[in-house]
Design a protein around this motif. Sequence first.
Motif, PDB file in Angstrom:
ATOM      1  N   ARG A  74       0.829  -0.825  -0.187  1.00 26.20           N
ATOM      2  CA  ARG A  74       0.031  -0.237   0.091  1.00 26.20           C
ATOM      3  C   ARG A  74       0.220   1.196  -0.055  1.00 26.20           C
ATOM      4  O   ARG A  74       1.428   1.527   0.715  1.00 26.20           O
ATOM      5  CB  ARG A  74      -0.575  -0.309   1.205  1.00 26.20           C
ATOM      6  N   PHE A  75       0.942   2.345  -0.723  1.00 27.22           N
ATOM      7  CA  PHE A  75       1.414   3.136  -0.812  1.00 27.22           C
ATOM      8  C   PHE A  75       0.788   4.273  -1.887  1.00 27.22           C
ATOM      9  O   PHE A  75      -0.523   4.282  -2.540  1.00 27.22           O
ATOM     10  CB  PHE A  75       2.883   3.397  -1.623  1.00 27.22           C
ATOM     11  N   HIS A  76       0.872   5.569  -1.801  1.00 29.17           N
ATOM     12  CA  HIS A  76      -0.043   6.549  -2.408  1.00 29.17           C
ATOM     13  C   HIS A  76       1.569   7.170  -3.445  1.00 29.17           C
ATOM     14  O   HIS A  76       2.509   7.590  -2.371  1.00 29.17           O
ATOM     15  CB  HIS A  76      -0.203   7.746  -1.313  1.00 29.17           C
ATOM     16  N   ASN A 125       2.811  10.465  -4.491  1.00 27.13           N
ATOM     17  CA  ASN A 125       2.825  12.564  -4.643  1.00 27.13           C
ATOM     18  C   ASN A 125       2.172  13.268  -5.992  1.00 27.13           C
ATOM     19  O   ASN A 125       4.046  12.549  -6.316  1.00 27.13           O
ATOM     20  CB  ASN A 125       3.776  12.570  -3.396  1.00 27.13           C
ATOM     21  N   SER A 168       4.416   7.738  -0.793  1.00 29.16           N
ATOM     22  CA  SER A 168       4.440   7.943   0.763  1.00 29.16           C
ATOM     23  C   SER A 168       3.743   5.876   0.708  1.00 29.16           C
ATOM     24  O   SER A 168       2.455   6.226   0.490  1.00 29.16           O
ATOM     25  CB  SER A 168       3.410   8.567   0.995  1.00 29.16           C
ATOM     26  N   PHE A 169       4.198   5.146   1.979  1.00 32.57           N
ATOM     27  CA  PHE A 169       3.849   3.783   2.145  1.00 32.57           C
ATOM     28  C   PHE A 169       3.126   3.875   3.899  1.00 32.57           C
ATOM     29  O   PHE A 169       3.379   4.909   4.379  1.00 32.57           O
ATOM     30  CB  PHE A 169       4.898   3.345   2.592  1.00 32.57           C
ATOM     31  N   GLU A 170       1.830   3.812   3.520  1.00 29.21           N
ATOM     32  CA  GLU A 170       1.022   3.194   4.520  1.00 29.21           C
ATOM     33  C   GLU A 170       1.737   3.233   5.627  1.00 29.21           C
ATOM     34  O   GLU A 170       1.515   2.025   5.787  1.00 29.21           O
ATOM     35  CB  GLU A 170      -0.632   3.080   3.946  1.00 29.21           C
ATOM     36  N   ASP A 171       1.273   3.789   6.975  1.00 28.68           N
ATOM     37  CA  ASP A 171       1.142   3.040   8.039  1.00 28.68           C
ATOM     38  C   ASP A 171       2.894   2.925   8.504  1.00 28.68           C
ATOM     39  O   ASP A 171       3.551   2.312   9.148  1.00 28.68           O
ATOM     40  CB  ASP A 171       0.366   2.174   8.702  1.00 28.68           C
ATOM     41  N   GLU A 178       1.417  14.212   9.161  1.00 30.76           N
ATOM     42  CA  GLU A 178       1.758  12.133   8.937  1.00 30.76           C
ATOM     43  C   GLU A 178       2.498  11.864   7.460  1.00 30.76           C
ATOM     44  O   GLU A 178       3.165  11.317   7.240  1.00 30.76           O
ATOM     45  CB  GLU A 178       0.931  11.785   9.750  1.00 30.76           C
ATOM     46  N   ALA A 179       1.062  11.890   6.986  1.00 29.52           N
ATOM     47  CA  ALA A 179       1.461  12.108   5.442  1.00 29.52           C
ATOM     48  C   ALA A 179       2.829  12.898   4.762  1.00 29.52           C
ATOM     49  O   ALA A 179       3.253  12.618   3.909  1.00 29.52           O
ATOM     50  CB  ALA A 179       0.543  12.123   4.296  1.00 29.52           C
ATOM     51  N   ASN A 195       6.297  11.301   5.431  1.00 32.87           N
ATOM     52  CA  ASN A 195       6.587   9.151   4.520  1.00 32.87           C
ATOM     53  C   ASN A 195       6.788   9.419   3.276  1.00 32.87           C
ATOM     54  O   ASN A 195       6.723   8.719   2.935  1.00 32.87           O
ATOM     55  CB  ASN A 195       5.074   8.920   5.581  1.00 32.87           C
ATOM     56  N   ARG A 222       8.643  -3.370   4.005  1.00 31.59           N
ATOM     57  CA  ARG A 222       7.167  -2.494   3.762  1.00 31.59           C
ATOM     58  C   ARG A 222       6.615  -3.946   4.950  1.00 31.59           C
ATOM     59  O   ARG A 222       5.717  -3.100   5.845  1.00 31.59           O
ATOM     60  CB  ARG A 222       6.660  -2.225   2.502  1.00 31.59           C
TER      61      ARG A 222
END
Length: 381
Positions: free
Chosen positions: A285-287, A289, A303-306, A347-348, A351, A378
Amino acid sequence: MVTYLDAAATTRVDQRVADVVLHWMTTEYGNAGSRHEYGARAKRGVERAREYLADTVGAEPDELIFTSGATESNNIALLGLAPYAERTGRRHIITSAIEHKAVLEPLQHLADRGFEVDFLKPGPSGRITVEAVMERLRPDTLLVSLMHVNNETGVIQPVADLARELFSTSTYLHVDAAQGYGKVPGDLTAPIDMISISGHKIGAPKGVGALVTRRREELDDERPPLEPIMFGGGQERKLRPGTLPVPLIMGLAEATRIFETEHAQWEAAARDLRSRFLAGLASTRFHVNGDQDHVVPHIINLSFEDVDAEAFLAGLNGLVAVATGSACTSASYTPSHVLRGMGLPDEAASNGLRFSWIPAQTADLDIDELARGVVKLRRHS
């Protein structure tokens, strides 16, 4: 071996460039300001380089001066306009909240001197619109300063369109092209008043760059009215005094020639590496940007979640060299001002990891293996 994927911070000097630099250090080592044959040959070399580099952005040779890099070019462009602004009362400047510190800090210095600086925020796309700039334009707007390519997200700003809009006004446009020069060449031939260039992002040595100051017929064929911020010699139209670093200048010209000649191959290879890397990360899981419809192919911000980016970065140390943001500020471990400027929560913004590459310098990279390593890390973080 650790894979180097931090080309947005700096690149390895191309061996062909290194050979040129060494030649001008050890064989043609004259001072371009000396009035003898050694100096004359050095001067001719510099002027050939100046003519070629100016032509790459559609400028005249006498519109380009050599500097130590984009940071110095930015300072000359921004601070050098201040006396004119103070004489004319035009103290309004428009910029973005996602500029490099080499622009933000000189502008903060001007703000401390009484200038009014508007910092536009692009939203999650990371892209400033021309309309947003033009809405802020005022009769006393001296300057718009907008980067070409964002150094953290790789998002391309609409500098060419903005240049065409501003061309009929008396407002100057400065573009920090440290990340875009050579990569998105067509944009910089637009009627941009001032362009800052850095060599070490395209395989040239550190310590050399240029500032283009273009004439405008609409403003009586005059260049932007810059005044020097350093003193001590008449070199480079008195805007950048000091002995010219001939070997570095020749290296910059050679690196640019290589990038220009091999641009199609570079772009195709960079896009291929990018798509395979993202495909390899599909199971985690990543976003991504920034606006992926307007982005250079060799920079990606994820950005990798958590996941805590600093801890993740430490885990990546034995696998790959990447960054959490600009190389100039990455030691501070604070949320990225770029990602925060895009409206991302802390937070984002804390990350984001930047991966960036020059394909020719990653010949031994197994991008699929790298992706598997990132996914594995990850899952265990």
